[in-house]
Design a protein around this motif. Structure first.
Motif, PDB file in Angstrom:
ATOM      1  N   ASN A  44      26.096  64.369  76.402  1.00 13.33           N
ATOM      2  CA  ASN A  44      25.082  65.018  77.244  1.00 13.33           C
ATOM      3  C   ASN A  44      24.416  66.214  76.560  1.00 13.33           C
ATOM      4  O   ASN A  44      23.692  66.973  77.200  1.00 13.33           O
ATOM      5  N   PHE A  45      24.654  66.392  75.264  1.00 11.77           N
ATOM      6  CA  PHE A  45      24.138  67.570  74.558  1.00 11.77           C
ATOM      7  C   PHE A  45      22.614  67.650  74.632  1.00 11.77           C
ATOM      8  O   PHE A  45      22.047  68.689  74.973  1.00 11.77           O
ATOM      9  N   LYS A  46      21.944  66.547  74.345  1.00 12.76           N
ATOM     10  CA  LYS A  46      20.477  66.556  74.322  1.00 12.76           C
ATOM     11  C   LYS A  46      19.917  66.867  75.712  1.00 12.76           C
ATOM     12  O   LYS A  46      19.025  67.714  75.858  1.00 12.76           O
ATOM     13  N   ALA A  47      20.456  66.218  76.735  1.00 11.80           N
ATOM     14  CA  ALA A  47      19.945  66.411  78.093  1.00 11.80           C
ATOM     15  C   ALA A  47      20.129  67.850  78.560  1.00 11.80           C
ATOM     16  O   ALA A  47      19.221  68.446  79.165  1.00 11.80           O
ATOM     17  N   VAL A  48      21.285  68.438  78.255  1.00  9.67           N
ATOM     18  CA  VAL A  48      21.574  69.785  78.752  1.00  9.67           C
ATOM     19  C   VAL A  48      20.813  70.846  77.969  1.00  9.67           C
ATOM     20  O   VAL A  48      20.320  71.824  78.542  1.00  9.67           O
ATOM     21  N   THR A  49      20.690  70.675  76.657  1.00  8.58           N
ATOM     22  CA  THR A  49      19.936  71.667  75.883  1.00  8.58           C
ATOM     23  C   THR A  49      18.462  71.657  76.259  1.00  8.58           C
ATOM     24  O   THR A  49      17.785  72.684  76.186  1.00  8.58           O
ATOM     25  N   GLU A  50      17.961  70.506  76.668  1.00  6.98           N
ATOM     26  CA  GLU A  50      16.539  70.423  77.041  1.00  6.98           C
ATOM     27  C   GLU A  50      16.283  70.897  78.465  1.00  6.98           C
ATOM     28  O   GLU A  50      15.270  71.562  78.728  1.00  6.98           O
TER      29      GLU A  50
END
Length: 360
Positions: A44-50
């Motif tokens: 979920n790194f990409k979703a949360v950082t964005e």
């Protein structure tokens, strides 16, 4: 050596595992105002950082947008404190505990445990999960956490929290350090977590009863839901699944807890646990969620350890044994798909690989 009470600043907390349970724990720690959290994210790194986390919570409200103070990508090679001269006060592990899959929990956090003043908090399911951590970090306080919470991450970065957050915190006995060290660390963490409104965080001197009580649910509902592919509401609607599978599994956990640890789990408690999920939620327990996603499941600590403890104590567990075998089979299938197990083209060296001729 001593655990230093945190005064005049926020506690530095690292959270490994930011699915449903880990994210709600990180949120509670920061919302209470006494902690600064770094979360380690993977899928979920990409979703949360964005976009941050999107939280719908029975305790905290709906449509919450939130991001922890610091975010770290689990794929980064460098796993160490944000400031090497300032170790984390607490490392919270809320990942799945996959005893039959490498790397294990100790390897996961090894590079971040840079001081014996860091307390390791295990917010994980199962029995005997603390022992490998004490072996790996003999001079660090280990805190055993038993979370009672229903929280699902779907899609990545979106958390649906449907059952109230209640966390039992206990110091785990470690003969390498004074008992007071572990007790002080556990009470400190309980204060920090419990400062969040609308959550319940309870300190208990011994973790055994809390873990056996949680196993009433996890070794029955959680495991059987994964095997059947059914949520707990539909299981309850059937009635026979409860009468023929769920309750017998709970009774075997009850008997094992009494014989192994002297822990008494009342019959009334079993009936309460059978009905504990919010029926309207049609809740899919964590192991079923993992099966849905093709992920590894927590076979050994949730069901394998109770079965082994029962065997050593002479307790019969026929229902749990069948459940254990079926879950190991599901895990085996997942290992094949992920290339962790290779099925030989020839069965010459396998116990059941050569066909026998008929007759004789």
């Amino acid at each position: 050596m001593s655990f230093i009470p945190i005064k005049g600043r926020k506690a530095r907390v690292l959270v490994f595992g930011s699915g449903g349970v880990g994210t709600m724990a990180a949120y509670a720690l920061e919302k209470g105002g006494m902690a600064e959290v770094t979360t380690v994210l993977r899928s979920n790194f990409k979703a949360v950082t964005e976009s941050g986390f999107k939280i719908n919570s029975i305790d905290h409200g709906l449509d919450i947008s939130w991001s922890p103070t610091h975010i770290r990508n689990a794929k980064d090679e460098r796993h160490c404190s944000d400031n090497a001269s300032q170790p984390y006060d607490f490392i919270v592990v809320a990942t799945k505990n996959l005893a039959d899959i490498t790397p294990g929990v100790a390897s996961l956090i090894d590079r971040d445990v840079i001081s014996d003043t860091t307390a390791i908090v295990l917010l994980q399911n199962g029995l005997n999960i603390e022992r490998p951590i004490v072996d790996a970090f003999p001079y660090n306080p280990v805190i055993s956490g038993v979370p009672y919470i229903g929280a699902i991450e779907s899609p990545p970065g979106t958390i649906n929290h449907v059952n109230h957050d209640e966390l039992i915190i206990s110091p785990f006995r470690n003969d390498n350090i004074p008992c007071k060290l572990s007790e002080d660390a556990a009470m400190n963490f309980q204060e920090i977590y419990g400062s969040c409104p609308n959550v319940t965080c309870i300190y208990e001197r011994s973790v055994e009863k809390a873990r056996w009580r949680k196993l009433l649910y996890n070794a029955s509902y959680n495991t059987i839901a994964a095997i059947l592919g059914m949520d707990t509401s539909r299981m309850r609607a059937s009635e026979f699944i409860i009468d023929d599978l769920v309750r017998p599994a709970m009774k075997e956990i009850q008997a094992t807890a009494r014989q192994v640890s002297g822990v008494h789990l009342a019959d009334d408690l079993i009936e309460t646990v059978i009905r504990q999920d919010n029926y309207k939620a049609f809740f899919r327990p964590s192991m079923l969620q993992d099966i849905d996603k093709g992920k590894h499941i927590e076979v050994e600590n949730i069901i394998g350890e109770p079965v082994r403890e029962a065997e050593k104590a002479g307790v019969e567990t026929p229902t749990l044994r069948v459940i254990y075998s079926l879950l190991k089979a599901l895990q085996f299938k997942i290992k094949i798909v992920e290339g962790l197990v290779e099925v030989p083209a020839s069965g010459e060296k396998l116990k059941y690989g050569i066909s026998r001729t008929r007759g004789g």
